[in-house]
Structures are given as structure tokens and as C-alpha cells.
Design a protein around this motif. Sequence first.
Motif, mmCIF file in Angstrom:
data_model
loop_
_atom_site.group_PDB
_atom_site.id
_atom_site.type_symbol
_atom_site.label_atom_id
_atom_site.label_comp_id
_atom_site.label_asym_id
_atom_site.label_seq_id
_atom_site.Cartn_x
_atom_site.Cartn_y
_atom_site.Cartn_z
ATOM 1 N N ARG A 178 181.183 99.058 -21.452
ATOM 2 C CA ARG A 178 182.032 98.000 -21.737
ATOM 3 C C ARG A 178 181.169 96.714 -22.133
ATOM 4 N NH1 ARG A 178 184.032 93.652 -18.063
ATOM 5 N NH2 ARG A 178 182.251 94.328 -16.690
ATOM 6 N N ALA A 179 181.790 95.958 -23.097
ATOM 7 C CA ALA A 179 181.209 94.737 -23.481
ATOM 8 C C ALA A 179 181.213 93.755 -22.232
ATOM 9 C CB ALA A 179 181.989 94.032 -24.638
ATOM 10 N N THR A 180 179.785 93.570 -22.083
ATOM 11 C CA THR A 180 179.493 92.178 -21.119
ATOM 12 C C THR A 180 178.644 91.303 -21.538
ATOM 13 O OG1 THR A 180 177.632 93.635 -20.343
ATOM 14 C CG2 THR A 180 179.688 94.088 -19.319
ATOM 15 N N PRO A 181 178.576 90.221 -21.179
ATOM 16 C CA PRO A 181 177.270 89.258 -21.704
ATOM 17 C C PRO A 181 175.947 89.762 -21.376
ATOM 18 C CG PRO A 181 178.460 88.430 -19.714
ATOM 19 C CD PRO A 181 179.216 89.585 -20.166
ATOM 20 N N GLU A 182 175.698 90.570 -20.524
ATOM 21 C CA GLU A 182 174.499 91.133 -20.274
ATOM 22 C C GLU A 182 174.030 92.210 -21.391
ATOM 23 O OE1 GLU A 182 175.656 89.308 -16.741
ATOM 24 O OE2 GLU A 182 176.787 90.960 -18.028
ATOM 25 N N LEU A 183 175.102 92.859 -21.755
ATOM 26 C CA LEU A 183 175.169 93.863 -22.905
ATOM 27 C C LEU A 183 174.580 93.109 -24.269
ATOM 28 C CD1 LEU A 183 175.445 96.773 -24.037
ATOM 29 C CD2 LEU A 183 177.649 96.167 -24.581
ATOM 30 N N PHE A 184 175.200 91.977 -24.579
ATOM 31 C CA PHE A 184 174.871 91.323 -25.593
ATOM 32 C C PHE A 184 173.402 90.582 -25.701
ATOM 33 C CE2 PHE A 184 179.431 91.853 -26.240
ATOM 34 C CZ PHE A 184 179.589 92.687 -27.542
ATOM 35 N N TYR A 185 173.142 90.229 -24.257
ATOM 36 C CA TYR A 185 171.915 89.492 -24.249
ATOM 37 C C TYR A 185 170.588 90.672 -24.811
ATOM 38 C CZ TYR A 185 173.141 85.141 -22.065
ATOM 39 O OH TYR A 185 173.434 83.831 -22.002
ATOM 40 N N LYS B 12 171.213 87.891 -33.672
ATOM 41 C CA LYS B 12 170.824 86.586 -33.429
ATOM 42 C C LYS B 12 172.043 85.533 -33.039
ATOM 43 C CE LYS B 12 167.719 83.271 -33.247
ATOM 44 N NZ LYS B 12 166.608 83.173 -32.230
ATOM 45 N N PHE B 13 171.784 84.673 -31.614
ATOM 46 C CA PHE B 13 172.983 84.062 -31.284
ATOM 47 C C PHE B 13 172.622 82.605 -31.413
ATOM 48 C CE2 PHE B 13 174.097 87.896 -28.616
ATOM 49 C CZ PHE B 13 175.330 88.213 -29.357
ATOM 50 N N SER B 14 173.423 81.950 -31.752
ATOM 51 C CA SER B 14 173.336 80.294 -31.764
ATOM 52 C C SER B 14 173.382 80.068 -30.514
ATOM 53 C CB SER B 14 174.462 79.644 -32.806
ATOM 54 O OG SER B 14 175.568 79.898 -32.136
ATOM 55 N N ASP B 15 173.022 78.554 -30.535
ATOM 56 C CA ASP B 15 173.166 77.955 -29.006
ATOM 57 C C ASP B 15 174.666 77.761 -28.503
ATOM 58 O OD1 ASP B 15 170.247 77.169 -29.182
ATOM 59 O OD2 ASP B 15 170.627 75.334 -30.204
ATOM 60 N N SER B 16 175.499 77.721 -29.365
ATOM 61 C CA SER B 16 177.017 77.678 -29.174
ATOM 62 C C SER B 16 177.171 78.989 -28.476
ATOM 63 C CB SER B 16 177.768 77.158 -30.060
ATOM 64 O OG SER B 16 177.858 78.108 -31.237
ATOM 65 N N ASP B 17 176.696 80.129 -29.298
ATOM 66 C CA ASP B 17 176.827 81.459 -28.619
ATOM 67 C C ASP B 17 176.231 81.875 -27.260
ATOM 68 O OD1 ASP B 17 178.132 82.248 -31.002
ATOM 69 O OD2 ASP B 17 176.301 83.116 -31.809
ATOM 70 N N HIS B 18 175.192 80.979 -26.915
ATOM 71 C CA HIS B 18 174.580 81.124 -25.515
ATOM 72 C C HIS B 18 175.522 80.348 -24.887
ATOM 73 C CE1 HIS B 18 170.775 82.139 -27.624
ATOM 74 N NE2 HIS B 18 170.906 83.238 -26.976
ATOM 75 N N GLU B 19 175.822 79.207 -24.892
ATOM 76 C CA GLU B 19 176.797 78.312 -24.052
ATOM 77 C C GLU B 19 177.896 79.313 -23.711
ATOM 78 O OE1 GLU B 19 176.767 75.514 -22.410
ATOM 79 O OE2 GLU B 19 174.852 75.680 -22.979
ATOM 80 N N LEU B 20 178.803 79.830 -24.755
ATOM 81 C CA LEU B 20 179.751 80.697 -24.474
ATOM 82 C C LEU B 20 179.471 81.908 -23.582
ATOM 83 C CD1 LEU B 20 182.667 81.809 -26.735
ATOM 84 C CD2 LEU B 20 181.393 83.533 -25.497
ATOM 85 N N MET B 21 178.589 82.595 -23.690
ATOM 86 C CA MET B 21 177.916 83.729 -22.755
ATOM 87 C C MET B 21 177.634 83.343 -21.460
ATOM 88 S SD MET B 21 176.203 86.490 -25.279
ATOM 89 C CE MET B 21 174.928 85.728 -25.755
ATOM 90 N N LYS B 22 177.272 82.153 -21.259
ATOM 91 C CA LYS B 22 177.055 81.626 -19.916
ATOM 92 C C LYS B 22 178.421 81.643 -19.351
ATOM 93 C CE LYS B 22 172.951 79.225 -20.943
ATOM 94 N NZ LYS B 22 172.022 77.869 -20.774
ATOM 95 N N LYS B 23 179.538 80.938 -19.988
ATOM 96 C CA LYS B 23 180.594 80.745 -19.435
ATOM 97 C C LYS B 23 181.297 81.948 -18.934
ATOM 98 C CE LYS B 23 182.472 78.144 -22.673
ATOM 99 N NZ LYS B 23 183.271 77.159 -23.230
#
Length: 763
Positions: free
Chosen positions: A457-464, A473-484
Motif C-alpha cells: 500500500r502507498a504510504t508516506p513511510e513507503l515514499f520516505y 528526490k522530494f522537494s520541501d513542499s513534497d515533504h510538507e505534503l507527506m507530513k500532512k
Amino acid sequence: MSLLIATCSWAQKVWNNPYSFCDKKDCHLKAKEVEFKKDETIVHMSVKNYPGGMICFPNYCALKDQDGKKYAIKSAVPTRSDEDSCYVGQWVSIPESGIGTYSLHFEPLPETTERFHFIESFDPNGFLVWNIHEPKQATTTELFNSNWRDAQTGDWVLSLFNDNAVYNNSVCKYDEKSDKKVVLNNGKEKTTIVIGKEKDGKRQFTINGKKITLECLGSTMPAYPTDDNTAFNPELTNGEAVIVGWIKDFPTAISDQKPGISVCIKNIITGKDTYVTNATFDDAGQFTLKVKLNGTQGVTFNEVVRDRNIFAAQMVLQPGKQYYMMHDWKNGTCLFMGDDARLQNELQAFPCAYENMYVADYNIKVKSYEQTVALLDNYVTKNPTLSKRYRDFITEYTRYEAAENIIRSQDEIGAAKAADKFTTPNPSLPLSLTSTLSNYITMKSNLTLSQVRQQYRATPELFYSFEKKGMIKFSDSDHELMKKWQLYEEKNKEMRNCKTRQEMMAIYEEMDKIISQAELRAFQERADIKKVYKEWAPNKDKLYCHIIDSLFTDQLTRDYCRTLAVGNELAYRKMLSESSTIILNGITNNFFKQQIDELKNYYAEQLRLSEEAVKNVIAPSSNVEGLTDGKAIIEKMIEPYKGKIVYMDVWGTWCQPCVQAIKASPKMKEAVKDYDVVYLYFAISSEDAAWKSSIAELGLTKPNYVHYNLPRKQQDAVTEYLKVDGVPFYVLFDKNGNMEKYDRGHVGNIEGFKQKIADLSKR
């Protein structure tokens, strides 16, 4: 003597375990006993539902007798120690057992009442429990109101009524009639029957010169007097069965419409229920209905008024056979003659496969399976001549229903214990025999697939983890989105502890404030995100094939499981995806492969034949191109129809309730044909080919229909603006474009819909 007379005058009539039919799907009501008292009638009602479910007997509940007169409910005060407390007009919880018992007190029915109906409301669609009447024993007190069977074979041979008779699979008129002799005429030939005197419930009849001893039947067919070890033919083959029948003495007092006929049959290729409604009626009131089969199949025969079942009978049909049935509303009999009549009569007289199927709690349903097995054993002990086919059908039906519910309950211990009993079909029986087999196979394979796919399953932990491995490679805005996204997932877990719908909806609102579905979906569908995920995750179709092979040991079951997966995709998408060929190529059975090819070709031909009509009702996406606000998109869609009423249906081709509501809507739309109504169908999450094919198949191509299937971002904008909480979802717009949400249950309420459209037209 006077005391005895006085006592007798106060004696009350009691019906123990009367016959009744419940049309309610989410719970089952049954009249267990009826007490006819001088000042009231008490109906002791049993209600089966899931534990913790709710039941309410409104203050407008009533009984309706055979003359159409209504008798209002007075109270629901328990009269026995084992009955549950209940108050008229108030909701109460079903006990943990899943079965509630209640005493319902009504105004007194006349002592002469022969049958009555329990209704939820005075609306014709409110009927709940139909045709409550006392089971009748065999009697010959009325020769011309009697049914007769062969004393030696047990087959139903003859019925004699005042105006008609039934003989040799047809309704006959009398050319001559007396209590000693009748001459029957079915329009093609005449039959002379000499009637002997009754002795111990039997008479000797001479039919066209041939003597035969017949015995009188009551409301149900007793067990047959001889053994029958005939086996089912396990072959899967296409064919057609014909049901010819007569609905006798339908009580017009309970409806201003004659009943319609339908047969519910499970499509063994798609696993979906199909309703056959092609019945034709002759001058004698007999109907003929043709049913296409893929082998020997269990079906449900229904009598229907206003799209609601008022009677149901289980049947097992074979290709090439013709069945004759009579349902007598007055006497409560449902009898069969003709091909395979014995099996049909046994299914009506000994319905143990369906005794416990209405309890919705899965653990209780497993216990109910054990009770059903015990009931079957009891039937066989008391009636050792019950046929082999009856016993095989009941056993097959109930074991797969139990298996499905064990799998649903996700009880690992119970599932493990059940595995050996339920995983392998009986090779001597046709796979098409019971609807419960396909339900079980689909449930088991899909649940296992779902559990396995949780690992992917796609999860923020998986993409981290992907980023940590240097895969993306994720941008700062990507990191903000994954925190949410992480906060969103934590809230989602809280939903498991919700006890009420209000609590659940409150969490949904919090989740939407954290991150919107549209924002989350846009991130997951981004090209670089999809690429890295696809490279990491296994092919879902290969994974599904691996799961099938691990779950089922025999090739035939594996083939059937693959067939159901491919057939289900065809039923929803109207075409096969390229990836599904992996599943399709694993099917070795030629019959299944042929059926898949025919279904695929059918949908392609349907789309080809209606291509122009579909094209004419599809609104181009360019109408709302560039718009991102949901309110603006809707206003633009309805702009051409100012001065008209717009009925908006938010639906999906994959949504079975959506499709069923559309199929049930023609009568509703016909009722408002004099008003200027535009029907706007707004599809969501529906692939283009499936969408166009569904428009054609459902007949949604009239000039006042318009269809939209917008890009995903615009769909999300519209559903968020409308606050769509599930589909189908309905909105009405008046002539000035003012919008209001409309009730999901309106399709069956024709008068209510007509009144609503009339009100909108005046604005």
C-alpha cells in the motif's frame, strides 16, 4: 351446560407458526404466532438482524385483511417472559443473539379472518410481511377446492377448483362438472375424470379410462413415499429452461396492480445477480418465463408488485427442462408438476437452507450454519425418502454460505478449521448449482489479495524509504505534503474505534481539513511517483494469479476463480484491460474461455450498435474546460437548461446501487413526462469505454439526457463542492438554477417524486 357454552363463546383462535413472506432485505420479520382475542389481535413477531441493529414499529403500522380493511397498532407490550421490550414509534436495539421477539397489539381482526398482511405504512410500498395465514392440513371437505397427488409416486397430479382445474401442466375449464365426474378442456384436448368416494383422505379417480389412487394435499407437499437417488448432471452447458405457471386468487384488495414475475439467477461468469423478467401471460392467466442457464442452477422465483417481492420460491433449473407451478394465494400452496417436480416441491416443503440466512452478524451466521445442518439431519431422519438432489443442494448451498461468512469474519482460527471442509467443490456437482459458491470463491480470493496488497500500500513511510534509498528526490513542499499525509493516516486509524456515524463523520471532516482527497490523489498520480512505485510493487494481476494457485488445489476451481475475476471486470468495465490477459491466459477450461469471449463480444457489439445515440448525449469536456472550482463547473453544466428542472445523478459504472437505481427509474421518469426535466448524469471514477458502454446498455440516450465524464481534478472539485458522501448521490435544480440535495431512496417513491417535480416547476 350453560357454563360450558359461556366458556366456549370466549374461546380464542390461535395460529401457531403461520405461513408468511417477508420482503425486507436488511432484516427478516416472521409472524411466530397470532392470537385472535375479542378486544385485540396479538401478533408475536420474530425479527432477525445483526446484533446491535435497530428496529422500530411506527405508530402507523397496521394489519390489512383479505378485504383491504386496516387495523391499527395499539402497543408493543410484552406478554411473555421471553419477549423483548419495545415501544411503538421508538427505535430499540436487537439483542446480541441477533434475534428479537416482540408482541404487537392491534385492533381486533374479525374471527372469520383467513389471511392478513402486516404493513409498515399505508403506502403501497410499505408492505413488510405478506399473506400471513394458518397452514392448512390435507382436507377433502371441499372437493372443488382441493389438490391431489399420486398415492404411490407422490407426484402432484390434479387440482379441482370452482371455476378451473389444473391437470397435465395447464389450467383447464370445465365442460362438465359434478362431484362424480368432470370433463376438463385446456383448449387443445379434453380429459374425462370419474371421481370415486373419499376414504381416509384418498379417492380413486379414473382419468380417460385409467384408474389411479390420489390422496389430498394440504398447504405443503408431504415427503415423497419413495426413494430418489438421482444425481445432478455436473456438466456445464448453455441452455434454456421454461417455467410455466399460474398465480391463482391474487388478493386485489392489497394492491391495484397484478404481480409481475422475475427469476433471480447468478451469472456464473461475472458472479452478478441477473433478473429475468420476460414473462408472458395467456388468456387463462398462466405465465411463461424463459431462463437462460449455464448448467444446472439454483434460482429464486419472485412475484413482484411495485418493484418489491411479495412471494419467493427457491428452484433448481436444468437446461432443456420445462417446469409447471401453481401458487395459490388463497390456500397458500405452491406446487410443481412436470420436469423435476419432486426437487422443487421438496425445496418448498423443507426450506432449511434459508431458515437462518437473514442474521447479518457473521459469527452468528456460522452458528446458524450448524443449526441448519442439524435441521437438515432432522428432516432426513423424519423423512428418510428426501431425494439425493435435495440433500446435495442444501448441503452445497449452506456450506459455502457458512464458508463465506467465516472468511468475512476474518476469524483466523475459524477459517483454518473450515478450510478443509469448504475449499474444494464436490466434483460430482455442477459449479453452477448454488449462488453461494461464486460468492465464497470471490470473497476468499479478494480478501486474501487485499491482505497481501496491504504490504504494498502507498504510504508516506513507503515514499520516505524510496527517498532514503535514492530512488526519488522530494522537494520541501513534497515533504510538507507527506507530513500532512501522515497526520491524515493517523486520523484514519481512529475511525476503527468509532461507535456512531456522527463520530465517523466528525473524523472525516478533520481529515479533509488536514489534506483534501484531490490534493492527495494529485500527489500519488504524479508521473515520477507512479514510476518509482510501479518499479517497486509487483504486477497486481500476476500477484492475483499466484494467490489463486495458493488458495485452491484443483485446476477446475482455479479456472473458475480466474473466470470470475475476468468476468467481473467485463461486467463493470465492459471491456478487458491489457493486464487482465495474464489472468485470462491462465484459464484452461474451454467452456469458461468460450463464455468470456462471448461476453466480451456482446459488450463490444452493444457499444457499436449504439455508438451514434451515445455520442449525441455526451457533453464534451470543452464545455467546462479551464474551470477548477466545483461551483463554477456545475453552473456551467446547467447553464443551457435554465427554465428547465435539472435532475443530477452522481454515479459510477462500477457502483451496483447506482446501476440498480437507474434500472428502476423508468417508471419514475414516466410519471413526470409532462414536465420539462433534464437528466444530467455525472460519472465519477469511471473509465471512458465502460462509461459509454453503460450509457448504451442502460438506455440513457433519450434527447433530455446529458452525460459528463470530466477529468479527475474536475470530478474532485464537483464532489467536494456538493459534499458527496457516497454514490449514488442526487441533486435537483429548479428553473432558476437553485440547488438542493435529494433523497437517495426516491426512486421507489413515484408519487413523492412526482410531487417534488410539481413543486419545483412552480418556483
